[in-house]
Enzyme design. Structure first.
Site, PDB file in Angstrom:
ATOM      1  N   ASP A  74      16.978 -31.731-107.055  1.00 21.03           N
ATOM      2  CA  ASP A  74      16.881 -32.733-105.867  1.00 21.03           C
ATOM      3  C   ASP A  74      16.992 -34.207-106.730  1.00 21.03           C
ATOM      4  O   ASP A  74      17.537 -35.107-106.230  1.00 21.03           O
ATOM      5  CB  ASP A  74      15.648 -32.610-105.033  1.00 21.03           C
ATOM      6  CG  ASP A  74      15.549 -31.612-104.267  1.00 21.03           C
ATOM      7  OD1 ASP A  74      16.385 -30.677-104.348  1.00 21.03           O
ATOM      8  OD2 ASP A  74      14.415 -31.273-103.708  1.00 21.03           O
ATOM      9  N   ARG A  99      34.138 -36.411-118.514  1.00 18.93           N
ATOM     10  CA  ARG A  99      34.394 -35.363-117.589  1.00 18.93           C
ATOM     11  C   ARG A  99      33.223 -35.295-116.593  1.00 18.93           C
ATOM     12  O   ARG A  99      32.056 -34.919-116.828  1.00 18.93           O
ATOM     13  CB  ARG A  99      34.817 -33.886-118.207  1.00 18.93           C
ATOM     14  CG  ARG A  99      34.941 -32.813-117.208  1.00 18.93           C
ATOM     15  CD  ARG A  99      35.417 -31.491-117.726  1.00 18.93           C
ATOM     16  NE  ARG A  99      35.470 -30.577-116.574  1.00 18.93           N
ATOM     17  CZ  ARG A  99      34.807 -29.353-116.638  1.00 18.93           C
ATOM     18  NH1 ARG A  99      33.940 -28.986-117.545  1.00 18.93           N
ATOM     19  NH2 ARG A  99      34.710 -28.678-115.455  1.00 18.93           N
ATOM     20  N   HIS A 144      32.886 -28.195-108.759  1.00 21.60           N
ATOM     21  CA  HIS A 144      31.979 -27.353-109.823  1.00 21.60           C
ATOM     22  C   HIS A 144      30.816 -26.789-109.007  1.00 21.60           C
ATOM     23  O   HIS A 144      29.779 -27.320-109.003  1.00 21.60           O
ATOM     24  CB  HIS A 144      31.503 -28.572-110.835  1.00 21.60           C
ATOM     25  CG  HIS A 144      31.097 -28.096-112.132  1.00 21.60           C
ATOM     26  ND1 HIS A 144      31.568 -28.375-113.229  1.00 21.60           N
ATOM     27  CD2 HIS A 144      30.281 -27.066-112.443  1.00 21.60           C
ATOM     28  CE1 HIS A 144      30.944 -27.771-114.385  1.00 21.60           C
ATOM     29  NE2 HIS A 144      30.048 -26.870-113.671  1.00 21.60           N
ATOM     30  N   ASN A 188      36.096 -25.744-111.554  1.00 19.18           N
ATOM     31  CA  ASN A 188      35.491 -25.369-112.986  1.00 19.18           C
ATOM     32  C   ASN A 188      35.195 -23.926-112.811  1.00 19.18           C
ATOM     33  O   ASN A 188      34.289 -23.348-111.884  1.00 19.18           O
ATOM     34  CB  ASN A 188      34.382 -26.060-112.923  1.00 19.18           C
ATOM     35  CG  ASN A 188      33.534 -25.719-114.246  1.00 19.18           C
ATOM     36  OD1 ASN A 188      33.832 -25.992-115.235  1.00 19.18           O
ATOM     37  ND2 ASN A 188      32.207 -24.993-113.813  1.00 19.18           N
ATOM     38  N   GLU A 189      35.749 -23.110-113.657  1.00 15.96           N
ATOM     39  CA  GLU A 189      35.256 -21.637-113.792  1.00 15.96           C
ATOM     40  C   GLU A 189      35.367 -21.148-112.534  1.00 15.96           C
ATOM     41  O   GLU A 189      34.276 -20.626-112.085  1.00 15.96           O
ATOM     42  CB  GLU A 189      34.023 -21.933-114.447  1.00 15.96           C
ATOM     43  CG  GLU A 189      33.785 -22.594-115.713  1.00 15.96           C
ATOM     44  CD  GLU A 189      32.689 -22.018-116.486  1.00 15.96           C
ATOM     45  OE1 GLU A 189      31.613 -21.424-116.073  1.00 15.96           O
ATOM     46  OE2 GLU A 189      32.437 -22.512-117.787  1.00 15.96           O
ATOM     47  N   ASN A 329      37.182 -23.671-120.845  1.00 20.45           N
ATOM     48  CA  ASN A 329      35.785 -23.728-121.432  1.00 20.45           C
ATOM     49  C   ASN A 329      35.165 -22.440-122.122  1.00 20.45           C
ATOM     50  O   ASN A 329      35.600 -21.300-121.578  1.00 20.45           O
ATOM     51  CB  ASN A 329      34.832 -23.806-119.881  1.00 20.45           C
ATOM     52  CG  ASN A 329      34.777 -24.845-119.047  1.00 20.45           C
ATOM     53  OD1 ASN A 329      35.455 -25.853-119.615  1.00 20.45           O
ATOM     54  ND2 ASN A 329      33.910 -24.931-118.004  1.00 20.45           N
ATOM     55  N   TYR A 331      32.398 -20.909-125.188  1.00 16.08           N
ATOM     56  CA  TYR A 331      31.107 -21.106-125.794  1.00 16.08           C
ATOM     57  C   TYR A 331      31.037 -19.987-126.793  1.00 16.08           C
ATOM     58  O   TYR A 331      30.327 -20.129-127.985  1.00 16.08           O
ATOM     59  CB  TYR A 331      30.085 -20.906-124.798  1.00 16.08           C
ATOM     60  CG  TYR A 331      30.040 -22.188-123.772  1.00 16.08           C
ATOM     61  CD1 TYR A 331      30.561 -22.130-122.664  1.00 16.08           C
ATOM     62  CD2 TYR A 331      29.017 -23.196-123.941  1.00 16.08           C
ATOM     63  CE1 TYR A 331      30.416 -23.286-121.875  1.00 16.08           C
ATOM     64  CE2 TYR A 331      28.848 -24.245-123.305  1.00 16.08           C
ATOM     65  CZ  TYR A 331      29.428 -24.437-122.178  1.00 16.08           C
ATOM     66  OH  TYR A 331      29.439 -25.489-121.369  1.00 16.08           O
ATOM     67  N   GLU A 397      34.854 -27.745-122.053  1.00 16.84           N
ATOM     68  CA  GLU A 397      33.517 -27.590-122.266  1.00 16.84           C
ATOM     69  C   GLU A 397      33.548 -26.725-123.536  1.00 16.84           C
ATOM     70  O   GLU A 397      34.000 -25.731-123.579  1.00 16.84           O
ATOM     71  CB  GLU A 397      32.805 -26.721-121.112  1.00 16.84           C
ATOM     72  CG  GLU A 397      32.236 -27.548-120.008  1.00 16.84           C
ATOM     73  CD  GLU A 397      31.681 -26.591-118.865  1.00 16.84           C
ATOM     74  OE1 GLU A 397      30.805 -25.785-119.265  1.00 16.84           O
ATOM     75  OE2 GLU A 397      31.929 -27.115-117.752  1.00 16.84           O
TER      76      GLU A 397
HETATM   77  C1  GBE Z   1      29.331 -23.335-117.921  1.00 18.62           C
HETATM   78  O1  GBE Z   1      29.501 -22.092-117.672  1.00 18.62           O
HETATM   79  C2  GBE Z   1      29.441 -24.287-116.717  1.00 18.62           C
HETATM   80  O2  GBE Z   1      30.417 -24.856-116.262  1.00 18.62           O
HETATM   81  C3  GBE Z   1      28.085 -25.546-116.908  1.00 18.62           C
HETATM   82  O3  GBE Z   1      28.110 -25.915-115.738  1.00 18.62           O
HETATM   83  C4  GBE Z   1      26.971 -24.776-117.554  1.00 18.62           C
HETATM   84  O4  GBE Z   1      26.114 -25.762-117.655  1.00 18.62           O
HETATM   85  C5  GBE Z   1      27.503 -24.602-118.969  1.00 18.62           C
HETATM   86  O5  GBE Z   1      28.525 -23.549-118.857  1.00 18.62           O
HETATM   87  C6  GBE Z   1      26.420 -24.102-119.673  1.00 18.62           C
HETATM   88  O6  GBE Z   1      26.218 -22.686-119.151  1.00 18.62           O
HETATM   89  O7  GBE Z   1      24.010 -11.894-117.464  1.00 18.62           O
HETATM   90  O8  GBE Z   1      22.894 -13.611-118.446  1.00 18.62           O
HETATM   91  O9  GBE Z   1      25.058 -12.983-119.388  1.00 18.62           O
HETATM   92  C7  GBE Z   1      25.674 -15.155-117.703  1.00 18.62           C
HETATM   93  C8  GBE Z   1      29.556 -21.369-118.931  1.00 18.62           C
HETATM   94  C9  GBE Z   1      26.129 -16.257-116.922  1.00 18.62           C
HETATM   95  C10 GBE Z   1      29.760 -19.999-118.969  1.00 18.62           C
HETATM   96  C11 GBE Z   1      26.619 -18.418-117.532  1.00 18.62           C
HETATM   97  C12 GBE Z   1      28.472 -16.779-117.298  1.00 18.62           C
HETATM   98  C13 GBE Z   1      27.455 -19.263-118.357  1.00 18.62           C
HETATM   99  C14 GBE Z   1      29.246 -17.801-118.241  1.00 18.62           C
HETATM  100  C15 GBE Z   1      24.768 -14.129-117.234  1.00 18.62           C
HETATM  101  N1  GBE Z   1      26.978 -17.077-117.604  1.00 18.62           N
HETATM  102  N2  GBE Z   1      28.738 -19.045-117.937  1.00 18.62           N
HETATM  103  S1  GBE Z   1      24.178 -12.956-118.132  1.00 18.62           S
END
Ligand code: GBE
Length: 493
Positions: A74, A99, A144, A188-189, A329, A331, A397
């Protein structure tokens, strides 16, 4: 003495093994460094000045609250009121771009283009103006994850009406803001929206429809993306001269061995994860392996048509080529092994893929269960993308989470240094990388995890009414990288 020396020797060796050598090559001057946020995660002002409700407002206000720490966004970082502070932080970092995303329901409170909320428009105009006057290029995401709740009540992304609704919204945004925007992203994603939102049912709107909902949602989302791209191409490109694309997320999938089975399993996994969205846009239609597997399993389940919807020839042509670059994106990574064909039973996206996957215990992890530190993965992924789609890539990202959000964030610095170094190596390999975007500018609302997982370069004090922002050590690190275009003390000229 001897004992001491060997301890030092061993610990140096351990460090050497834990990290790659950091690239000493400069990034090109026109390479863009920036940071990212998203509207629902940072803005707050959830019902201010005429903003409509979206699916995340609705979800976080439901009882019981399903967010890990019981929070809502909020107020969150209160960027709706503090955008000037945000831009001052970006200025301090020296970024080339920022971004952020537009909240659909802030601009169109009814979800539809019949009513435009002027206060919402002014907010984004002010933000863009503040960025431009500080020489920061806006990179804007239209969607997003924050669908207007009224549109969800009409069926959301699994209903075809959403294609025109999104196209209308995109057109309003191009019209109102496009003059000052060079880089757009439609979505996004999409995998998160469609698979987690409408198939697994784990994020808003939390619809559980395994093996069906994700495919339906994607079928509409891709057509909505294409329609928005065509509108830009036909009505705005000539005057505004910007680029429009989509950002797709994927980990890197490393085959567990050299065996043909494992290699094939890893390729199949990335086709279901990335190719699902990218293949229709870059190569035309869903990946062959998806079409064959989902059709075969659907038939075995006794269905008379595939759970994966089919595009008409006209649609294939309409979607193909709707990109001016590719947003990525990334990670973390997974290891992939071949597996026995899952038994036929209830439909499931994971059984449609039919492989086995794990993350190694040796990999360092952040606060997020899924996030492990595998910097080598980004280099392999970038090379795979070049081979598969051969297009310029904008990394939109990449980042690291911790729980405490402390100012001394050496692990985040280490993550960034190693990933960015591997991006530099990928450029050396011949991949066309346009830019790199760190997630995130500041700590913010991490969706189902609430404020428990922190990704920010800046710390935000969520207990203070001012939402005080404080630079973490990673700010000085990233600032220096951007300034020198170099990751080590002295770079090769
Ligand atoms: C991105 O997603 C998003 O665009 C962004 O908004 C977010 O803040 C950032 O990354 C950091 O997370 O069963 O626990 O493995 C995993 C990143 C869910 C990619 C969350 C799927 C992160 C991939 C669920 N993930 N996402 S589990």
């Amino acid at each position: 003495m001897i004992y001491k020396a060997s301890v030092i020797f061993l610990s140096t060796l351990a460090i050497t093994l834990a990290q790659d050598e950091i690239s000493n090559k400069k990034f090109p001057e026109n390479f863009m460094f920036g940071t990212a946020t998203a509207a629902y995660q940072v803005e707050g002002g959830w019902n201010e000045d005429g903003k409509g409700e979206n699916i995340w407002d609705y979800l976080t206000h439901s009882n019981p609250n399903p967010i890990a720490d019981g929070s809502t966004a909020d107020i969150s970082c209160d960027s709706y009121h503090k955008y000037k502070e945000d831009v001052a932080m970006l200025k301090e970092l020296g970024v080339d771009h920022y971004r952020f995303s537009i909240s659909w329901s802030r601009v169109l409170p009814n979800g539809t283009a019949d009513k435009i909320n002027l206060a919402g428009v002014t907010y984004y105009k002010n933000l863009i103006k503040e960025l431009k006057s500080n020489n920061i290029e806006p990179l804007i995401t239209l969607y997003h994850w924050d669908l207007p709740q009224v549109l969800q009540e009409q069926g959301g992304w699994t209903d075809e009406f959403i294609i025109d609704a999104f196209a209308d919204y995109a057109k309003v945004c191009f019209e109102l803001f496009g003059e000052d925007v060079k880089y757009w992203l439609t979505f996004n994603e999409p995998k998160q929206t469609c698979l987690y939102g409408y198939d697994y049912g784990s994020i808003a709107p939390k619809i559980y429809s395994p093996g069906v909902g994700g495919y339906k949602c994607t079928h509409n989302l891709l057509r909505a993306h294409a329609k928005a791209w065509h509108i830009y191409d036909q009505e705005f490109r000539a005057q505004q001269n910007g680029k429009v694309s989509i950002t797709i997320d994927t980990p890197w999938f490393e085959p567990d061995s050299d065996s043909e089975g494992d290699q094939e399993a890893a390729e199949r996994q990335i086709q279901f994860t990335f190719g699902w969205f990218a293949n229709p846009i870059f190569n035309g239609d869903y990946p062959e392996v998806m079409k064959t597997r989902v059709a075969a399993r659907s038939a075995a389940e006794g269905l008379n048509q595939s759970r994966l919807p089919e595009f008409t020839d006209e649609e294939i042509t309409y979607i193909l080529g709707t990109h001016d670059y590719l947003g990525l994106n990334m990670y973390s990574s997974y290891m992939v092994k071949e597996a026995a064909e899952p038994e036929i039973g209830d439909p499931s996206y994971d059984n449609d893929i039919g492989i086995s996957i794990y993350q190694s215990d040796d990999w360092e992890t952040g606060a997020s269960s899924w996030l492990n530190v595998t910097p080598w993965g980004i280099r392999r992924l970038l090379n795979w993308l070049k081979k598969t789609y051969n297009t310029p890539i904008f990394i939109t990202e990449n980042g690291f989470s911790d729980i405490d959000g402390k100012l001394n964030d050496d692990r985040r610095i280490n993550y960034y240094k190693n990933y960015i170094s591997n991006v530099r190596n990928a450029i050396e390999d011949g991949v066309d990388v346009l830019g790199y975007t760190a997630w995130s500018l500041m700590d913010n609302f991490e969706w189902m995890q609430g404020f428990k997982e922190k990704f920010g370069l800046y710390q935000v004090d969520f207990d203070s009414p001012n939402r005080t922002r404080t630079p973490k050590d990673s700010v000085a690190f990233f600032k220096k990288v951007i300034e020198t275009r170099c990751l080590v003390d002295v770079c090769e000229e």
